[in-house]
Design an enzyme around this catalytic site. Structure first.
Site, PDB file in Angstrom:
ATOM      1  N   ALA A   1      -9.006   4.204   8.502  1.00 42.01           N
ATOM      2  CA  ALA A   1      -9.663   4.519   7.308  1.00 42.01           C
ATOM      3  C   ALA A   1     -10.852   4.761   7.584  1.00 42.01           C
ATOM      4  O   ALA A   1     -11.671   5.734   6.567  1.00 42.01           O
ATOM      5  CB  ALA A   1      -9.303   3.207   6.385  1.00 42.01           C
TER       6      ALA A   1
ATOM      7  N   ARG B   1       4.755   3.632   9.821  1.00 41.22           N
ATOM      8  CA  ARG B   1       4.608   3.457   8.494  1.00 41.22           C
ATOM      9  C   ARG B   1       4.560   4.725   7.737  1.00 41.22           C
ATOM     10  O   ARG B   1       5.278   4.803   6.481  1.00 41.22           O
ATOM     11  CB  ARG B   1       3.294   2.953   8.116  1.00 41.22           C
ATOM     12  CG  ARG B   1       3.305   1.379   8.819  1.00 41.22           C
ATOM     13  CD  ARG B   1       4.038   0.240   8.242  1.00 41.22           C
ATOM     14  NE  ARG B   1       4.147  -1.044   9.164  1.00 41.22           N
ATOM     15  CZ  ARG B   1       3.444  -2.142   8.310  1.00 41.22           C
ATOM     16  NH1 ARG B   1       3.091  -2.038   7.258  1.00 41.22           N
ATOM     17  NH2 ARG B   1       3.493  -2.992   9.161  1.00 41.22           N
TER      18      ARG B   1
ATOM     19  N   CYS C   1       8.683  -4.312 -14.623  1.00 40.62           N
ATOM     20  CA  CYS C   1       7.854  -3.499 -15.542  1.00 40.62           C
ATOM     21  C   CYS C   1       7.116  -4.840 -16.264  1.00 40.62           C
ATOM     22  O   CYS C   1       7.045  -5.936 -15.806  1.00 40.62           O
ATOM     23  CB  CYS C   1       8.646  -3.063 -16.868  1.00 40.62           C
ATOM     24  SG  CYS C   1       9.344  -4.250 -18.004  1.00 40.62           S
TER      25      CYS C   1
ATOM     26  N   TYR D   1      -8.901  -2.405  -4.242  1.00 42.19           N
ATOM     27  CA  TYR D   1      -7.452  -2.924  -4.689  1.00 42.19           C
ATOM     28  C   TYR D   1      -7.022  -4.144  -4.198  1.00 42.19           C
ATOM     29  O   TYR D   1      -5.919  -4.278  -3.618  1.00 42.19           O
ATOM     30  CB  TYR D   1      -6.691  -1.595  -4.273  1.00 42.19           C
ATOM     31  CG  TYR D   1      -5.388  -1.784  -5.270  1.00 42.19           C
ATOM     32  CD1 TYR D   1      -4.839  -2.868  -5.716  1.00 42.19           C
ATOM     33  CD2 TYR D   1      -5.063  -0.234  -5.934  1.00 42.19           C
ATOM     34  CE1 TYR D   1      -4.078  -2.543  -6.850  1.00 42.19           C
ATOM     35  CE2 TYR D   1      -4.142  -0.068  -6.954  1.00 42.19           C
ATOM     36  CZ  TYR D   1      -3.513  -1.483  -7.368  1.00 42.19           C
ATOM     37  OH  TYR D   1      -2.645  -1.236  -8.461  1.00 42.19           O
TER      38      TYR D   1
ATOM     39  N   THR E   1      -5.563  -1.347   2.894  1.00 37.40           N
ATOM     40  CA  THR E   1      -5.297  -1.771   4.129  1.00 37.40           C
ATOM     41  C   THR E   1      -5.194  -3.381   4.257  1.00 37.40           C
ATOM     42  O   THR E   1      -5.665  -3.993   3.241  1.00 37.40           O
ATOM     43  CB  THR E   1      -6.406  -1.318   5.325  1.00 37.40           C
ATOM     44  OG1 THR E   1      -7.460  -2.249   4.838  1.00 37.40           O
ATOM     45  CG2 THR E   1      -6.343  -0.198   5.717  1.00 37.40           C
ATOM     46  N   SER E   2      -4.546  -4.142   5.225  1.00 33.97           N
ATOM     47  CA  SER E   2      -4.606  -5.649   5.185  1.00 33.97           C
ATOM     48  C   SER E   2      -5.964  -6.326   5.448  1.00 33.97           C
ATOM     49  O   SER E   2      -5.875  -6.981   6.324  1.00 33.97           O
ATOM     50  CB  SER E   2      -3.554  -6.311   5.919  1.00 33.97           C
ATOM     51  OG  SER E   2      -2.357  -5.895   5.215  1.00 33.97           O
ATOM     52  N   ALA E   3      -6.967  -5.885   4.822  1.00 32.87           N
ATOM     53  CA  ALA E   3      -8.389  -6.340   5.382  1.00 32.87           C
ATOM     54  C   ALA E   3      -8.452  -7.755   5.014  1.00 32.87           C
ATOM     55  O   ALA E   3      -9.408  -8.451   5.556  1.00 32.87           O
ATOM     56  CB  ALA E   3      -9.331  -5.564   4.350  1.00 32.87           C
TER      57      ALA E   3
ATOM     58  N   GLY F   1       0.638  -1.322  -0.009  1.00 38.19           N
ATOM     59  CA  GLY F   1       0.050   0.075  -0.012  1.00 38.19           C
ATOM     60  C   GLY F   1       1.021   1.279  -0.081  1.00 38.19           C
ATOM     61  O   GLY F   1       0.260   2.193  -0.357  1.00 38.19           O
TER      62      GLY F   1
END
Ligand code: NAD
Length: 565
Positions: free
Chosen positions: A244, A202, A412, A323, A265-267, A179
């Site tokens: 958030a 962070r 890439c 995301y 977030t690490s949901a 993130g």
């Protein structure tokens, strides 16, 4: 075994230079990539063996780590080491062209394939969460995800605005391992980013490494600065030290609607990834320890508020997309809320057309440790693909703005499209690098690997394979075939994982490495693997009926038996 090992303390990252401690470069590359994953500059919590993505680990325990290191040092050129959930469990004589390391992480049988059973086994030390590139030793720090995020936002800019995010405000959250790429990816697309993050350290880390510009403790303060920048069409990013869900609700209360809203977030992990509202990080960490059930409940309750706020902002006109952290899936499952999926995932929205052509995030690291070697590979991209404007813009921006973490590396997106000799884009690039290594223009071998999020290497119904045209979102034969064919093609490391990105039971995915040491054998391996690997993307999407993939197969002469006969 909780204390970090002395062996690791001595390494503090990958060895560099041209002297090797293993029997050959293929084993040495595995060792350096493992240690690179645990480099304090690269990993989020290396002292706990955690690389990124919540609890994604590189080895199960410190004792396992040390045994892997010893095994790699002794592994012969015709042997293969087997790693099961971060523990080296066997070594067999195979042959020179076989993979040197095979890895399977976090896999469970269907009916048992859930966090609950996983956490039970984890607590007993019997399994490890490998995330994607953590347990397969292919993480390269935040740059890896930076280009994917840059590409996604660039595609959004192409679809919705004038090819740019200038003057647009993106609101997101989570400045962790992946993130953390968001603010820079937004500013590279000329936009403004406001990112909520509960852990102040962070935010500071992203500022130190040049990924985020400023920090704010107060939403109004952040909004003032962001609006000013957007009005002036200036790129700007700010990390806001708050939860958030609270930030998004704060926007709704103020009647502020951003242009774009998303989240990292690490949901995917309600217990060990996502932070509930109403607690400081330290308080929440204590709660998790003392009362995991309450933690999980509070965490899911915050996620529901979070998703509701995204839906409300979408209703008010913001472009919303998930995301890839499965926040929609979590809320749907916990609260029986089908409407959690009323905003799309980023893959069907922005990435799938690229997957149909076998295009995906391809990355390489200079085992010499010399940034000059990566500069030389950047030049090779410019020489080989002068017509690809977007790619060249990325290489320019990356050279200018990306600070290397650990081994110098680059990422890439290249795909299958073949040239007159039938070589895919990825194969052309890898063969050129192999030549440069052979000629001594690049000091030491280069290892080419990729994310598990790639065109033909993942089944993940809430993310990479969301809303497939033929409804085959959950069919996991494809990643398994991908790993098998890449073994057959002789990749140097091949791995199969469960649960990366979206959590245990929600995905199956694979990865591979090819070590370009300048030899003819490496050239042959590269030619094979960089055909089979992106080729899986083309055939998977062609099978699902995507026109773009059928066209790509036709143009590049990919054999699809059911179509050809
Ligand atoms: P991470 O665990 O390193 O970082 C997550 C960050 O979110 C942490 O800094 C944490 O403090 C913060 N956080 C947690 N809950 C919060 C809350 N309620 N409010 C504000 N901040 C909160 O994880 P990561 O590697 O950055 O990945 C994040 C998530 O995004 C994962 O679920 C990952 O799978 C997903 N992801 C997906 C893709 C993709 O699909 N390509 C790409 C990147 C990340």
């Amino acid at each position: 075994d909780e204390e970090p090992s002395d062996v690791w303390r001595e390494y503090q990252g990958a060895s560099t230079g041209t002297d090797i401690e293993c029997e050959g470069w293929r084993q040495e590359a595995a060792l350096r990539m493992l240690n690179n994953n645990l480099d304090p500059e690269v990993a989020e919590k290396p002292e706990e063996l955690v690389v990124y993505g919540g609890t994604g680990q590189a080895a199960r325990t410190w004792a396992d780590y040390e045994t892997i290191v010893e095994e790699l040092r002794e592994l012969d050129d015709d042997e293969t080491l087997l790693v099961q959930s971060g523990r080296p469990v066997g070594r067999f004589p195979t042959h020179e062209r076989a993979p040197r390391v095979l890895i399977a992480n976090s896999n469970l049988v269907g009916s048992w394939d859930n966090w609950e059973h996983f956490h039970e086994l984890e607590a007993e030390g019997k399994i490890m969460y490998g995330q994607m590139t953590a347990g397969s030793w292919a993480y390269i720090g935040t740059q890896g995800i930076l280009q994917g995020t840059y590409e996604t936002l660039a595609e959004l800019g192409r679809q919705e605005f004038d090819d740019t995010l200038a003057g647009k405000i993106v609101v997101t959250a989570g400045l962790g391992g992946m993130g953390g790429a968001q603010p820079l990816a937004v500013t590279m697309n000329e936009g403004v980013c406001i990112a909520a993050e509960v852990d102040e350290k962070r935010i500071e880390r992203r500022i130190e490494t040049g990924y985020c510009m400023e920090k704010a403790d107060d939403l109004d303060d952040a909004l003032d600065r962001a609006r000013e920048a957007a009005e002036a069409d200036e790129p700007y990013s700010v990390g806001v030290h708050m939860n958030a869900a609270d930030l998004l609700e704060g926007l709704l209360e103020r009647g502020v609607v951003p242009d774009i809203v998303t989240d990292q977030t690490s949901a995917h992990d309600a217990l060990e990834g996502y932070y509930p509202s109403g607690y400081t990080v330290a308080e929440a960490d204590d709660l998790r320890e003392d009362d995991p059930e309450t933690y999980r409940r509070e965490s899911l309750a915050t996620m529901e508020r979070h998703v509701d706020a995204v839906l409300d902002l979408q209703e008010e006109g913001a472009i919303a997309f998930e995301y890839g952290n499965n926040i929609r899936g979590q809320v749907k499952e916990a609260f029986d809320r089908d409407d959690a999926f009323d905003f799309p995932g980023f893959v069907p929205a922005y990435i799938r057309p690229m997957f149909c052509r076998g295009k995906g995030p391809f990355r390489w690291a200079a085992l010499s440790g010399d940034p000059e070697d990566i500069r030389r590979t950047d030049e090779a991209i410019r020489e080989l693909f002068p017509e690809k404007e977007g790619l060249l813009r990325w290489i320019d921006l990356a050279q200018e703005q990306v600070e290397f973490q650990g081994l110098p590396s680059r990422v890439c997106w290249l795909g299958y499209d073949t040239d007159d000799e039938g070589l895919t884009e990825r194969a052309r690039f890898a063969l050129r690098i192999n030549e440069l290594v052979a000629e001594g223009e690049i000091e030491a071998p280069v290892v080419v690997t990729r994310d598990h999020l790639d065109a033909g290497s993942v089944a993940s119904p809430n993310r990479e394979t969301e809303a497939m045209k033929d409804g085959t979102d959950a069919v996991a034969d494809w990643p398994i075939l991908n790993a098998l064919v890449n073994c057959a093609a002789g990749a140097d490391i091949v791995s199969v994982h469960d649960g990366g990105g979206v959590g245990i039971g929600n995905s199956l995915h694979t990865n591979n490495h090819v070590v370009l040491d300048g030899s003819e054998q490496a050239a042959e391996t590269a030619r094979r693997v960089f055909t089979t690997d992106p080729g899986m993307g083309v055939i998977r999407h062609a099978d699902a009926g995507y026109e773009e993939a059928l066209d790509a197969a036709e143009e590049s002469d990919v054999a699809i038996p059911t179509r050809d006969r």
